[in-house]
Enzyme design. Sequence first.
Site, PDB file in Angstrom:
ATOM      1  N   PRO A 272       0.798  -1.231   0.000  1.00  0.00           N
ATOM      2  CA  PRO A 272       0.000   0.000   0.000  1.00  0.00           C
ATOM      3  C   PRO A 272       0.834   1.285   0.000  1.00  0.00           C
ATOM      4  CG  PRO A 272       0.006  -0.961   2.200  1.00  0.00           C
ATOM      5  CD  PRO A 272       0.740  -1.933   1.304  1.00  0.00           C
TER       6      PRO A 272
ATOM      7  N   SER B 273       4.012   1.772   2.256  1.00  0.00           N
ATOM      8  CA  SER B 273       4.785   2.152   3.452  1.00  0.00           C
ATOM      9  C   SER B 273       6.282   2.296   3.146  1.00  0.00           C
ATOM     10  CB  SER B 273       4.535   1.190   4.613  1.00  0.00           C
ATOM     11  OG  SER B 273       5.250   0.014   4.464  1.00  0.00           O
ATOM     12  N   TRP B 274       6.814   1.496   2.209  1.00  0.00           N
ATOM     13  CA  TRP B 274       8.237   1.677   1.868  1.00  0.00           C
ATOM     14  C   TRP B 274       8.422   3.018   1.155  1.00  0.00           C
ATOM     15  CZ3 TRP B 274      11.956  -2.799   0.332  1.00  0.00           C
ATOM     16  CH2 TRP B 274      11.995  -3.744   1.351  1.00  0.00           C
TER      17      TRP B 274
ATOM     18  N   ASP C 100       2.985  -0.612  -8.614  1.00  0.00           N
ATOM     19  CA  ASP C 100       2.370  -1.845  -8.098  1.00  0.00           C
ATOM     20  C   ASP C 100       1.203  -2.275  -8.985  1.00  0.00           C
ATOM     21  OD1 ASP C 100       2.621  -3.274  -5.070  1.00  0.00           O
ATOM     22  OD2 ASP C 100       0.809  -3.775  -6.217  1.00  0.00           O
TER      23      ASP C 100
ATOM     24  N   ASP D 210       1.888  -3.548 -13.971  1.00  0.00           N
ATOM     25  CA  ASP D 210       2.686  -4.765 -13.794  1.00  0.00           C
ATOM     26  C   ASP D 210       4.118  -4.471 -14.239  1.00  0.00           C
ATOM     27  OD1 ASP D 210       3.870  -7.296 -14.044  1.00  0.00           O
ATOM     28  OD2 ASP D 210       1.940  -8.231 -14.526  1.00  0.00           O
ATOM     29  N   ILE D 211       5.079  -4.745 -13.367  1.00  0.00           N
ATOM     30  CA  ILE D 211       6.472  -4.428 -13.674  1.00  0.00           C
ATOM     31  C   ILE D 211       6.963  -5.222 -14.897  1.00  0.00           C
ATOM     32  CG2 ILE D 211       7.491  -6.157 -12.085  1.00  0.00           C
ATOM     33  CD1 ILE D 211       8.858  -2.633 -12.812  1.00  0.00           C
TER      34      ILE D 211
ATOM     35  N   LYS E 123      13.461  -8.441  -2.040  1.00  0.00           N
ATOM     36  CA  LYS E 123      12.957  -9.499  -1.144  1.00  0.00           C
ATOM     37  C   LYS E 123      12.902 -10.817  -1.909  1.00  0.00           C
ATOM     38  CE  LYS E 123       8.499  -9.782  -0.037  1.00  0.00           C
ATOM     39  NZ  LYS E 123       7.362  -9.203   0.688  1.00  0.00           N
TER      40      LYS E 123
END
Length: 224
Positions: A70, A72-73, A90, A107-108, A177
């Site tokens: 959403p 936060s980063w 995102d 979409d990346i 990640k």
Amino acid sequence: MQLFYISRRMASKAARTTAEYLKRQAEDPYCVAAREHNYRARSAFKLREIDDKHKLIRPGSTVVDVGAAPGSWSQVAVERSEGGLVVGVDLQAMLPLPGATLLSSMDIREKKTHEAMRGALKGRTIDVVLSDMAPSPTGDRATDHIRLISLCRMVLSLTQQEHSPIPLSKEGIFLCKIWDGTERSQFMSELKEVFSSVRLVKPEASRDSSAEMYILSKNPIVKE
Ligand SMILES: C[S@@+](CC[C@H](N)C(=O)[O-])C[C@H]1O[C@@H](n2cnc3c(N)ncnc32)[C@H](O)[C@@H]1O
């Protein structure tokens, strides 16, 4: 119109699961702190912790946040880049965030996303590329691991192409990640061909998810 039948047993199981989830949230110190700081998710503290230790984001940094929802980063990136540029992307819709350009519902893996990112970055090279992406879980750990690694490979490749949509700067940093599994060491070897410093990091705030870890790559190798 479709009708769904929910038995009393299913309804009470759903209520129990929801109650347990809410209780866990109320007791989780990172959820409590996220609410206090107005962060959109507890994961803000994972990036804060990694950044406190490894100093990724500096005033004026250009930061790309892939898998940003959403947001936060991106909130942490805006706080720490003080006047830099933050671009988040995102698959999901995101609420606007002052100080950042958030590209929602993109979409990346798609070309139109790369074009939108190019537009938002206005020719800048990127100091920090963050990827906290997580594909929807299939329920099979090995498959989920491979799908996430392939998304990370894709982001890495986008930072490396000659006319890349997200070209890393000479001192650029890539944090991604992964969910641990068999491909981890191969992927780290690939990263070591591109960066002279590649290490695993596991922030305290992600201790509840044993498979989740981050790979921090620094010092891009200059190719002659
Ligand atoms: C764990 S969440 C990110 C949380 C975020 N770092 C934060 O702190 O608010 C993972 C995100 O990755 C996104 N994602 C997964 N696959 C993606 C893709 N192919 N392109 C863009 N985003 C993707 C998901 O939609 C999801 O919102």
